[in-house]
Design a protein around this motif. Structure first.
Motif, PDB file in Angstrom:
ATOM      1  N   ALA A   1     -26.934  -7.010 -39.842  1.00 29.67           N
ATOM      2  CA  ALA A   1     -26.430  -7.772 -38.689  1.00 29.67           C
ATOM      3  C   ALA A   1     -24.909  -7.810 -38.697  1.00 29.67           C
ATOM      4  CB  ALA A   1     -27.009  -9.181 -38.698  1.00 29.67           C
ATOM      5  N   GLN A   2     -24.318  -7.974 -39.903  1.00 26.34           N
ATOM      6  CA  GLN A   2     -22.852  -7.982 -40.005  1.00 26.34           C
ATOM      7  C   GLN A   2     -22.279  -6.618 -39.650  1.00 26.34           C
ATOM      8  OE1 GLN A   2     -20.875 -10.708 -40.583  1.00 26.34           O
ATOM      9  NE2 GLN A   2     -19.304  -9.279 -39.946  1.00 26.34           N
TER      10      GLN A   2
ATOM     11  N   PRO B   1     -31.392 -11.036 -34.319  1.00 25.44           N
ATOM     12  CA  PRO B   1     -30.018 -11.533 -34.462  1.00 25.44           C
ATOM     13  C   PRO B   1     -29.953 -13.063 -34.477  1.00 25.44           C
ATOM     14  CG  PRO B   1     -30.073  -9.719 -32.899  1.00 25.44           C
ATOM     15  CD  PRO B   1     -31.499 -10.041 -33.250  1.00 25.44           C
TER      16      PRO B   1
ATOM     17  N   CYS C   1     -30.936 -14.246 -37.880  1.00 26.55           N
ATOM     18  CA  CYS C   1     -29.853 -13.997 -38.835  1.00 26.55           C
ATOM     19  C   CYS C   1     -28.780 -15.079 -38.710  1.00 26.55           C
ATOM     20  CB  CYS C   1     -29.246 -12.603 -38.620  1.00 26.55           C
ATOM     21  SG  CYS C   1     -30.342 -11.270 -39.160  1.00 26.55           S
ATOM     22  N   ASP C   2     -28.465 -15.466 -37.457  1.00 27.83           N
ATOM     23  CA  ASP C   2     -27.496 -16.554 -37.256  1.00 27.83           C
ATOM     24  C   ASP C   2     -28.015 -17.848 -37.873  1.00 27.83           C
ATOM     25  OD1 ASP C   2     -25.784 -14.882 -35.893  1.00 27.83           O
ATOM     26  OD2 ASP C   2     -26.470 -15.512 -33.894  1.00 27.83           O
TER      27      ASP C   2
ATOM     28  N   ASP D   1     -23.613  -4.396 -37.666  1.00 27.27           N
ATOM     29  CA  ASP D   1     -23.724  -4.250 -36.213  1.00 27.27           C
ATOM     30  C   ASP D   1     -22.610  -4.982 -35.500  1.00 27.27           C
ATOM     31  OD1 ASP D   1     -26.014  -2.754 -36.547  1.00 27.27           O
ATOM     32  OD2 ASP D   1     -27.405  -4.377 -36.021  1.00 27.27           O
ATOM     33  N   ALA D   2     -22.311  -6.213 -35.962  1.00 35.13           N
ATOM     34  CA  ALA D   2     -21.242  -7.007 -35.339  1.00 35.13           C
ATOM     35  C   ALA D   2     -19.897  -6.340 -35.533  1.00 35.13           C
ATOM     36  CB  ALA D   2     -21.229  -8.416 -35.921  1.00 35.13           C
ATOM     37  N   ASP D   3     -19.648  -5.794 -36.730  1.00 35.30           N
ATOM     38  CA  ASP D   3     -18.386  -5.100 -36.998  1.00 35.30           C
ATOM     39  C   ASP D   3     -18.237  -3.872 -36.128  1.00 35.30           C
ATOM     40  OD1 ASP D   3     -17.875  -7.018 -38.897  1.00 35.30           O
ATOM     41  OD2 ASP D   3     -18.353  -5.720 -40.626  1.00 35.30           O
TER      42      ASP D   3
ATOM     43  N   ILE E   1     -19.559  -3.380 -33.139  1.00 29.63           N
ATOM     44  CA  ILE E   1     -19.303  -3.800 -31.758  1.00 29.63           C
ATOM     45  C   ILE E   1     -17.841  -4.218 -31.598  1.00 29.63           C
ATOM     46  CG2 ILE E   1     -19.816  -5.591 -30.051  1.00 29.63           C
ATOM     47  CD1 ILE E   1     -22.740  -5.495 -31.110  1.00 29.63           C
ATOM     48  N   CYS E   2     -17.327  -4.954 -32.581  1.00 31.86           N
ATOM     49  CA  CYS E   2     -15.939  -5.433 -32.511  1.00 31.86           C
ATOM     50  C   CYS E   2     -14.930  -4.341 -32.809  1.00 31.86           C
ATOM     51  CB  CYS E   2     -15.726  -6.600 -33.491  1.00 31.86           C
ATOM     52  SG  CYS E   2     -16.708  -8.047 -33.067  1.00 31.86           S
TER      53      CYS E   2
END
Length: 191
Positions: free
Chosen positions: A182-183, A146, A149-150, A185-187, A189-190
């Protein structure tokens, strides 16, 4: 005419047992494949056997799996043979499409195999879902963390994807896929 077909998967296997059984079953022409996988339905010996048979003939195999491993393809092949007026016999399974009972037996086996594949698929999906709920990461290990990726997103504001991928020592398609995952995964989580 009875046309026999025999196959072994590896070079060190022997066709003798199959050939003896096919001759005993009255096959006057024999075709074989030596060291050829049953996963493929295009094989020199099988292709020759299928070209040699004519309406009224019977294709005979020692065991069903000698003809092929995919039951769906087997059913298609036997149906195709029937459409051409060619019967099918598998000696070990006692399948003989010259009789209505043999046709029924063949289709029952095909239906049971399809049912078994469906059950395996359902169990696999349920197992994967349970593993995900337990927080288990599935699939191959990701090549970019992660944090990488950032870093890649930041670098992409200044450089092209090829240069960023080279800097991170991955292929550009791997970079794009990693950023998408990664996006996602972030979506998740949010969301």
């Amino acid at each position: 005419m009875r046309v026999g077909y025999a196959r072994v998967s590896t070079e060190d296997q022997n066709l003798d047992l199959q050939i003896m059984a096919l001759e005993k079953a009255g096959c006057t022409r024999l075709f074989s494949d030596h060291g050829v996988s049953g996963g493929r339905f295009s094989r020199p010996g099988l292709d020759s056997a299928l070209q040699a048979i004519t309406p009224g003939d019977t294709l005979v195999v020692w065991r069903l799996d000698r003809l092929g491993r995919s039951l769906r393809k087997l059913v298609e092949l036997v149906d195709e043979l029937g459409g051409k007026g060619v019967e099918f016999v598998s000696l070990n399974e006692s399948i003989d499409t010259t009789s209505s009972g043999g046709v029924l037996m063949f289709h029952m086996m095909a239906a049971l195999a399809q049912f078994e594949r469906s059950l395996i698929s359902e169990r696999t999906r349920a197992g994967l879902a349970a593993a995900r709920k337990r927080g288990k990461t599935l699939g191959r290990r990701r090549l970019l963390s992660p944090q990488q990726c950032d870093e890649a997103r930041h670098l992409l504001e200044m450089e092209g994807a090829d240069a960023v991928a080279a800097r991170l020592n991955v292929h550009p398609s791997t970079l794009r896929r990693s950023l998408l995952l990664a996006q996602a995964d972030a979506d998740e989580i949010c969301g």
